[in-house]
Design a protein around this motif. Structure first.
Motif, mmCIF file in Angstrom:
data_model
loop_
_atom_site.group_PDB
_atom_site.id
_atom_site.type_symbol
_atom_site.label_atom_id
_atom_site.label_comp_id
_atom_site.label_asym_id
_atom_site.label_seq_id
_atom_site.Cartn_x
_atom_site.Cartn_y
_atom_site.Cartn_z
ATOM 1 N N TYR A 85 43.897 50.279 53.776
ATOM 2 C CA TYR A 85 43.206 49.682 53.673
ATOM 3 C C TYR A 85 42.949 49.075 52.059
ATOM 4 O O TYR A 85 44.400 49.291 51.454
ATOM 5 C CB TYR A 85 41.453 50.883 52.832
ATOM 6 C CG TYR A 85 40.616 51.597 53.445
ATOM 7 C CD1 TYR A 85 40.001 50.653 54.454
ATOM 8 C CD2 TYR A 85 41.758 52.218 54.533
ATOM 9 C CE1 TYR A 85 39.620 50.678 55.198
ATOM 10 C CE2 TYR A 85 41.034 52.679 55.708
ATOM 11 C CZ TYR A 85 39.609 51.884 56.084
ATOM 12 O OH TYR A 85 38.886 52.545 57.443
ATOM 13 N N VAL A 86 42.633 47.577 51.008
ATOM 14 C CA VAL A 86 43.130 47.048 50.330
ATOM 15 C C VAL A 86 42.027 46.418 49.239
ATOM 16 O O VAL A 86 41.212 46.603 50.225
ATOM 17 C CB VAL A 86 43.930 45.726 50.972
ATOM 18 C CG1 VAL A 86 44.810 46.317 51.335
ATOM 19 C CG2 VAL A 86 43.473 44.721 51.435
ATOM 20 N N THR A 87 41.991 46.602 47.866
ATOM 21 C CA THR A 87 41.262 46.218 47.090
ATOM 22 C C THR A 87 41.803 45.178 46.744
ATOM 23 O O THR A 87 42.684 44.334 47.664
ATOM 24 C CB THR A 87 41.549 46.777 45.318
ATOM 25 O OG1 THR A 87 42.846 46.832 45.278
ATOM 26 C CG2 THR A 87 40.749 48.156 46.150
ATOM 27 N N GLU A 88 41.257 43.921 46.215
ATOM 28 C CA GLU A 88 41.183 42.450 45.268
ATOM 29 C C GLU A 88 42.859 42.449 45.061
ATOM 30 O O GLU A 88 44.149 41.853 45.394
ATOM 31 C CB GLU A 88 40.308 41.828 44.521
ATOM 32 C CG GLU A 88 40.620 40.872 44.493
ATOM 33 C CD GLU A 88 39.483 39.654 43.986
ATOM 34 O OE1 GLU A 88 38.655 39.832 43.319
ATOM 35 O OE2 GLU A 88 39.170 38.911 43.242
ATOM 36 N N GLU A 89 42.792 43.686 44.185
ATOM 37 C CA GLU A 89 43.674 43.879 43.370
ATOM 38 C C GLU A 89 45.628 43.856 44.020
ATOM 39 O O GLU A 89 46.777 43.684 43.929
ATOM 40 C CB GLU A 89 44.264 44.601 42.414
ATOM 41 C CG GLU A 89 45.372 44.997 41.113
ATOM 42 C CD GLU A 89 45.206 46.033 40.361
ATOM 43 O OE1 GLU A 89 44.533 47.383 41.087
ATOM 44 O OE2 GLU A 89 46.293 46.552 39.600
ATOM 45 N N ALA A 90 45.379 44.807 45.040
ATOM 46 C CA ALA A 90 46.587 45.198 46.202
ATOM 47 C C ALA A 90 46.683 43.854 46.710
ATOM 48 O O ALA A 90 47.792 43.390 46.822
ATOM 49 C CB ALA A 90 45.689 46.186 47.257
ATOM 50 N N VAL A 91 45.401 42.337 47.049
ATOM 51 C CA VAL A 91 46.075 41.365 47.798
ATOM 52 C C VAL A 91 47.282 40.670 47.000
ATOM 53 O O VAL A 91 48.061 40.377 47.383
ATOM 54 C CB VAL A 91 44.814 41.314 48.212
ATOM 55 C CG1 VAL A 91 45.211 40.029 48.923
ATOM 56 C CG2 VAL A 91 44.193 42.055 49.011
#
Lengths: 124, 124
Positions: free
Chosen positions: B33-39
């Motif tokens: 899973y990703v958050t906006e920060e991870a992207v």
């Protein structure tokens, strides 16, 4: 379920994400969700079934478009919380007419191949 | 974010599922899973970042094992609610030593290839 089956770790909504990959091209076609019933139906029929969170119902991929997915193999990830359907895709996986739902880069460039005209397939 | 970027439809937990695919072999390596920060971190560094729901933190794939994923392309699906990271995988994606986390069929048969010994990579 057979007793040798890998145990699946459904989430609190009783769902798992399932990725469909084209057995021939290797393309990642789509990501959708499955319930235990969707997995069972897929195994019984050999055709990919998913669960629509928005419509709150089991659906067979290609049920209206004819763009069914014949499932060659179902794989489970190491944690048992994601599935991979290896499929033979009839037509295209995406309702937009592309082979894959992942037909754009994050920058908005279209990199996928359109394989059918959605106007020919779906009623308005 | 650039103004031409595809809009992402993060869920109520501000997460999206992201599938990693090996650019060379075409293998589906993992789903996380990703958050906006991870992207954003992934785009800035060119290395795959995800968000751990169990540890509640951003993580870089390969941060401890060295098995990083160099991201060639990030694709978005038609609904904007799933990502595909097309990557060059160093070592193997799975902590078990397999190239892919999807190394088993649902029947429990091992169909994946083991590419490293986890005892050599991870501390106890």
């Amino acid at each position: 379920m057979d007793e040798t089956d890998v145990e699946l770790a459904f989430d609190e909504q009783e769902l798992l994400p399932a990725v469909a990959q084209d057995a021939s091209s290797g393309a990642v076609l789509m990501l959708a969700y499955v319930t235990e019933e969707a997995v069972e139906r897929t195994r019984e029929t050999g055709l990919a079934h998913y669960y629509s969170r928005s419509r709150d119902e089991l659906w067979q991929k290609g049920g209206s478009s004819g763009h069914v997915q014949e499932v060659e193999e179902i794989r489970v990830d190491c944690d048992g919380d994601a599935l991979l359907y290896v499929v033979e895709q009839t037509g295209g996986a995406c309702h937009t007419g592309y082979e894959s739902c992942f037909y754009r880069t994050i920058e908005g460039d279209v990199v996928g191949e359109q394989v059918f005209d959605p106007d020919d397939v779906y009623d308005e």
